[in-house]
Design a protein around this motif. Structure first.
Motif, PDB file in Angstrom:
ATOM      1  N   PRO A 101       0.823  -1.214   0.000  1.00 34.32           N
ATOM      2  CA  PRO A 101       0.000   0.000   0.000  1.00 34.32           C
ATOM      3  C   PRO A 101       0.856   1.262   0.000  1.00 34.32           C
ATOM      4  N   ILE A 102       0.449   2.234  -0.807  1.00 37.43           N
ATOM      5  CA  ILE A 102       1.134   3.522  -0.897  1.00 37.43           C
ATOM      6  C   ILE A 102       0.133   4.611  -0.518  1.00 37.43           C
ATOM      7  N   PRO A 103       0.352   5.347   0.580  1.00 37.10           N
ATOM      8  CA  PRO A 103      -0.584   6.414   0.959  1.00 37.10           C
ATOM      9  C   PRO A 103      -0.683   7.479  -0.136  1.00 37.10           C
ATOM     10  N   ILE A 133       1.121  12.676  -3.943  1.00 34.01           N
ATOM     11  CA  ILE A 133       1.786  11.587  -3.237  1.00 34.01           C
ATOM     12  C   ILE A 133       3.074  12.151  -2.690  1.00 34.01           C
ATOM     13  N   GLU A 134       3.301  11.968  -1.409  1.00 33.62           N
ATOM     14  CA  GLU A 134       4.500  12.518  -0.781  1.00 33.62           C
ATOM     15  C   GLU A 134       5.756  11.896  -1.397  1.00 33.62           C
ATOM     16  N   LYS A 135       6.797  12.720  -1.533  1.00 31.40           N
ATOM     17  CA  LYS A 135       8.034  12.266  -2.155  1.00 31.40           C
ATOM     18  C   LYS A 135       8.657  11.085  -1.416  1.00 31.40           C
ATOM     19  N   ALA A 139       9.754   7.602  -3.166  1.00 30.13           N
ATOM     20  CA  ALA A 139      11.140   7.145  -3.093  1.00 30.13           C
ATOM     21  C   ALA A 139      11.230   5.663  -2.770  1.00 30.13           C
ATOM     22  N   GLU A 140      10.162   5.104  -2.183  1.00 29.58           N
ATOM     23  CA  GLU A 140      10.149   3.686  -1.842  1.00 29.58           C
ATOM     24  C   GLU A 140       9.828   2.797  -3.040  1.00 29.58           C
TER      25      GLU A 140
END
Length: 228
Positions: A101-103, A133-135, A139-140
């Motif tokens: 999951p990616i917030p 989407i936060e950087k 990055a993940e």
């Protein structure tokens, strides 16, 4: 993995042939991501995963009816219409597919998640609807074979609302291309907004203009399939 696009229309009134149904992605005829139309369940998926709970991603919300399909079903937060929902808190596996999951920032009051789905060394990112989407989360993400994202807004900046120090809404296609192009060589756009239906042929050409020698842009339609 083979992805079938069951619906490609956003939460808008206009539609067109091949762009009538709301959001749904069927992975290898097994896992359904989002259920924008009740009829999608006739495909007999083995599991259901929700990105967020807006009516064009969960038909039962507008109909105010319980969703209890009798198969595993997952989502970002509890919902009164989904009594047996499994709330996602971390990476999980369904039928041999790994979901990370990616917030995603999208709605003001609802949680939203995108998913990096992996199987057999293939990796696809389903973003869901996106304001931002936060950087740190981007990055993940590495080694993507494909990104599937939205095209609600064609203008740079999209339509972003601000309230109580929070942003929500939809960012624009130019922004999504900029954000995602370092992560993949192939992007499929779906979830088309009002702009798209003003002149479908011209809109398809407009999307194609974002392609380059390093990035392939693919507009989806209802029934479109892509194998990765």
């Amino acid at each position: 993995m083979k992805i079938e696009f069951l619906g490609t229309r956003g939460k808008v009134e206009p539609s067109a042939p091949k762009y009538r149904h709301h959001t749904g992605f069927l992975i290898d005829k097994k896992i359904l991501i989002d259920v924008g139309e009740k009829q999608f369940m006739n495909r007999n998926p083995e599991a259901v995963v929700f990105t967020h709970f807006h009516p064009d991603h969960g038909y039962f919300i507008s109909e105010d009816e319980k969703f209890n399909p009798g198969i595993p079903h997952y989502g970002p937060q509890e919902h009164p219409l989904i009594p047996d929902l499994q709330v996602i808190t971390n990476k999980f596996t369904i039928k041999g597919y790994t979901f990370t999951p990616i917030p995603v920032i999208h709605a003001f009051k609802l949680k939203s998640l995108g998913y990096v789905v992996e199987k057999d060394d293939r990796k696809i990112f389903f973003t869901g609807d996106v304001a931002w989407i936060e950087k740190a989360h981007l990055a993940e993400i590495k080694g993507l074979d494909l990104i599937i994202t939205e095209a609600t807004m064609i203008n740079k900046g999209g339509r972003i609302n601000r309230k109580k120090d929070k942003i929500f809404g939809h960012t624009g296609v130019p922004d999504l291309v900029r954000i995602f192009s370092p992560l993949t060589k192939k992007i499929v756009f779906t979830h088309f907004g009002d702009w798209f239906f003003e002149d479908v042929e011209s809109s398809l050409k407009r999307l194609g203009e974002f392609s380059s020698t390093e990035l392939e842009i693919i507009p989806a339609h209802d029934g479109f399939q892509i194998s990765i």
